[in-house]
Write an enzyme that holds these catalytic residues in place. Structure first.
Site, PDB file in Angstrom:
ATOM      1  N   HIS A  78      -7.771  -8.969   3.219  1.00  0.00           N
ATOM      2  CA  HIS A  78      -6.990  -9.708   2.231  1.00  0.00           C
ATOM      3  C   HIS A  78      -6.901 -11.175   2.656  1.00  0.00           C
ATOM      4  O   HIS A  78      -6.600 -11.447   3.826  1.00  0.00           O
ATOM      5  CB  HIS A  78      -5.570  -9.147   2.146  1.00  0.00           C
ATOM      6  CG  HIS A  78      -5.510  -7.681   1.880  1.00  0.00           C
ATOM      7  ND1 HIS A  78      -5.568  -6.742   2.895  1.00  0.00           N
ATOM      8  CD2 HIS A  78      -5.421  -6.988   0.719  1.00  0.00           C
ATOM      9  CE1 HIS A  78      -5.500  -5.533   2.364  1.00  0.00           C
ATOM     10  NE2 HIS A  78      -5.415  -5.652   1.052  1.00  0.00           N
ATOM     11  N   HIS A  90      -3.679  -6.549  -6.201  1.00  0.00           N
ATOM     12  CA  HIS A  90      -3.611  -7.686  -5.293  1.00  0.00           C
ATOM     13  C   HIS A  90      -5.015  -8.135  -4.901  1.00  0.00           C
ATOM     14  O   HIS A  90      -5.989  -7.411  -5.077  1.00  0.00           O
ATOM     15  CB  HIS A  90      -2.756  -7.371  -4.051  1.00  0.00           C
ATOM     16  CG  HIS A  90      -3.220  -6.187  -3.273  1.00  0.00           C
ATOM     17  ND1 HIS A  90      -2.952  -4.880  -3.646  1.00  0.00           N
ATOM     18  CD2 HIS A  90      -3.944  -6.098  -2.126  1.00  0.00           C
ATOM     19  CE1 HIS A  90      -3.479  -4.044  -2.769  1.00  0.00           C
ATOM     20  NE2 HIS A  90      -4.102  -4.751  -1.834  1.00  0.00           N
ATOM     21  N   TRP A 132     -14.247   2.470  -2.769  1.00  0.00           N
ATOM     22  CA  TRP A 132     -14.642   1.129  -3.226  1.00  0.00           C
ATOM     23  C   TRP A 132     -16.126   0.874  -2.955  1.00  0.00           C
ATOM     24  O   TRP A 132     -16.820   0.299  -3.780  1.00  0.00           O
ATOM     25  CB  TRP A 132     -13.765   0.041  -2.613  1.00  0.00           C
ATOM     26  CG  TRP A 132     -13.732   0.022  -1.113  1.00  0.00           C
ATOM     27  CD1 TRP A 132     -14.564  -0.661  -0.278  1.00  0.00           C
ATOM     28  CD2 TRP A 132     -12.810   0.730  -0.274  1.00  0.00           C
ATOM     29  NE1 TRP A 132     -14.227  -0.425   1.036  1.00  0.00           N
ATOM     30  CE2 TRP A 132     -13.155   0.421   1.068  1.00  0.00           C
ATOM     31  CE3 TRP A 132     -11.721   1.584  -0.523  1.00  0.00           C
ATOM     32  CZ2 TRP A 132     -12.459   0.940   2.156  1.00  0.00           C
ATOM     33  CZ3 TRP A 132     -11.033   2.087   0.568  1.00  0.00           C
ATOM     34  CH2 TRP A 132     -11.405   1.771   1.887  1.00  0.00           C
ATOM     35  N   GLU A 167     -12.255  -8.094  13.400  1.00  0.00           N
ATOM     36  CA  GLU A 167     -12.588  -6.667  13.381  1.00  0.00           C
ATOM     37  C   GLU A 167     -13.875  -6.337  14.128  1.00  0.00           C
ATOM     38  O   GLU A 167     -13.997  -5.266  14.707  1.00  0.00           O
ATOM     39  CB  GLU A 167     -12.714  -6.171  11.937  1.00  0.00           C
ATOM     40  CG  GLU A 167     -11.413  -6.193  11.174  1.00  0.00           C
ATOM     41  CD  GLU A 167     -11.503  -5.514   9.819  1.00  0.00           C
ATOM     42  OE1 GLU A 167     -12.450  -4.721   9.598  1.00  0.00           O
ATOM     43  OE2 GLU A 167     -10.616  -5.760   8.983  1.00  0.00           O
ATOM     44  N   GLU A 181      -7.094  -3.132  -6.010  1.00  0.00           N
ATOM     45  CA  GLU A 181      -7.482  -4.466  -5.561  1.00  0.00           C
ATOM     46  C   GLU A 181      -8.446  -5.154  -6.513  1.00  0.00           C
ATOM     47  O   GLU A 181      -9.342  -4.530  -7.078  1.00  0.00           O
ATOM     48  CB  GLU A 181      -8.146  -4.379  -4.175  1.00  0.00           C
ATOM     49  CG  GLU A 181      -7.198  -3.879  -3.111  1.00  0.00           C
ATOM     50  CD  GLU A 181      -7.811  -3.819  -1.727  1.00  0.00           C
ATOM     51  OE1 GLU A 181      -7.051  -3.897  -0.750  1.00  0.00           O
ATOM     52  OE2 GLU A 181      -9.048  -3.678  -1.623  1.00  0.00           O
ATOM     53  N   HIS A 192       0.854  -1.192   0.000  1.00  0.00           N
ATOM     54  CA  HIS A 192       0.000   0.000   0.000  1.00  0.00           C
ATOM     55  C   HIS A 192       0.890   1.243   0.000  1.00  0.00           C
ATOM     56  O   HIS A 192       1.360   1.687   1.040  1.00  0.00           O
ATOM     57  CB  HIS A 192      -0.949  -0.018   1.191  1.00  0.00           C
ATOM     58  CG  HIS A 192      -1.920  -1.166   1.120  1.00  0.00           C
ATOM     59  ND1 HIS A 192      -1.696  -2.360   1.744  1.00  0.00           N
ATOM     60  CD2 HIS A 192      -3.093  -1.292   0.470  1.00  0.00           C
ATOM     61  CE1 HIS A 192      -2.710  -3.170   1.497  1.00  0.00           C
ATOM     62  NE2 HIS A 192      -3.571  -2.546   0.717  1.00  0.00           N
ATOM     63  N   CYS A 198     -13.522  -5.259   5.204  1.00  0.00           N
ATOM     64  CA  CYS A 198     -12.679  -5.546   4.047  1.00  0.00           C
ATOM     65  C   CYS A 198     -11.403  -6.209   4.542  1.00  0.00           C
ATOM     66  O   CYS A 198     -11.052  -6.095   5.709  1.00  0.00           O
ATOM     67  CB  CYS A 198     -12.315  -4.264   3.302  1.00  0.00           C
ATOM     68  SG  CYS A 198     -13.726  -3.343   2.688  1.00  0.00           S
ATOM     69  N   TYR A 257     -11.023  -2.400  -8.382  1.00  0.00           N
ATOM     70  CA  TYR A 257     -10.997  -0.937  -8.360  1.00  0.00           C
ATOM     71  C   TYR A 257      -9.584  -0.443  -8.092  1.00  0.00           C
ATOM     72  O   TYR A 257      -8.711  -1.167  -7.605  1.00  0.00           O
ATOM     73  CB  TYR A 257     -11.947  -0.385  -7.282  1.00  0.00           C
ATOM     74  CG  TYR A 257     -11.418  -0.528  -5.883  1.00  0.00           C
ATOM     75  CD1 TYR A 257     -10.795   0.552  -5.252  1.00  0.00           C
ATOM     76  CD2 TYR A 257     -11.477  -1.737  -5.202  1.00  0.00           C
ATOM     77  CE1 TYR A 257     -10.268   0.424  -3.975  1.00  0.00           C
ATOM     78  CE2 TYR A 257     -10.962  -1.872  -3.936  1.00  0.00           C
ATOM     79  CZ  TYR A 257     -10.361  -0.794  -3.324  1.00  0.00           C
ATOM     80  OH  TYR A 257      -9.821  -0.926  -2.067  1.00  0.00           O
ATOM     81  N   GLU A 289      -4.916   2.418  -3.446  1.00  0.00           N
ATOM     82  CA  GLU A 289      -5.487   1.078  -3.266  1.00  0.00           C
ATOM     83  C   GLU A 289      -5.751   0.534  -4.657  1.00  0.00           C
ATOM     84  O   GLU A 289      -6.284   1.246  -5.525  1.00  0.00           O
ATOM     85  CB  GLU A 289      -6.802   1.129  -2.475  1.00  0.00           C
ATOM     86  CG  GLU A 289      -6.649   1.017  -0.980  1.00  0.00           C
ATOM     87  CD  GLU A 289      -6.263  -0.372  -0.488  1.00  0.00           C
ATOM     88  OE1 GLU A 289      -5.788  -1.211  -1.297  1.00  0.00           O
ATOM     89  OE2 GLU A 289      -6.404  -0.621   0.705  1.00  0.00           O
TER      90      GLU A 289
END
Length: 194
Positions: free
Chosen positions: A70, A33, A162, A88, A117, A26, A68, A105, A115
């Site tokens: 990964h 990614h 996003w 979270e 992704e 980032h 959100c 996006y 960003e």
């Protein structure tokens, strides 16, 4: 979460290219990614919105969709969604429903951080209240989906870039988020088909 967490790098067709440390990708030249976005709903069709913690590297303090993250290398997106919801928001999800398998996006912050992704989008339904982790989430709010979607579509809500792109696509799935039809898993990008 550890600072040496790896993300999966992908090409424009969604094929894996390798991995890189999350903290290094980032930046001002963020490589594409694999990630995910999730929208958590209660049984009344309200969506759980979160305000990103003020110390986040990307879009700190900004309101966005529920969660959100990964996937780790070798981890399915379903597992990643459930892992991050637990971490979270203290939520235990029994299953996830794939909604937008090929969403992607690129967004640039005012300071130049990018960003970028390939970010399939999931729906999750829960019965329990969220317990936000302050390392990740500044605050939460439940909002009727219709009100939220109309606010985003009409430009009345300040929301992450996003989320602003995802909501119109989700709104096309129907007025009631609890009846949206799941997308087939074989429409996921190759890097996400585990």
């Amino acid at each position: 979460m550890t600072t040496d967490e790896l993300v999966v790098l992908v090409d424009r067709s969604g094929h894996p290219l390798g991995t890189a440390p999350k903290m290094s990708v980032h930046c001002h030249d963020t490589p594409l990614h694999l990630a995910f976005s999730s929208y958590v709903f209660d049984r009344e069709g309200r969506v759980l919105l979160t305000r990103r913690a003020d110390h986040k590297l990307t879009w700190p303090g900004v309101w966005t969709n529920s969660c959100c993250g990964h996937p780790l290398p070798g981890e399915s997106l379903d597992s990643a969604v459930m892992r991050r919801l637990s971490y979270e928001l203290g939520l235990k999800a029994e299953r996830t429903d794939l909604m937008l398998p090929a969403f992607s996006y690129r967004a640039v912050m005012p300071n130049g951080i990018v960003e970028h992704e390939l970010c399939p989008v999931f729906r999750v339904t829960v019965d329990a209240p969220a317990v936000p982790n302050p390392d990740e989430v500044g605050e939460t709010s439940w909002m009727p989906w219709k009100e939220f979607a109309e606010g985003v579509l009409n430009g009345l809500l300040a929301i992450s870039p996003w989320c602003r792109e995802q909501v119109p696509q989700l709104a096309r799935l129907g007025a009631d988020p609890l009846t949206w039809r799941s997308a087939p898993a074989d429409e996921l990008p190759p890097a996400a088909r585990l």
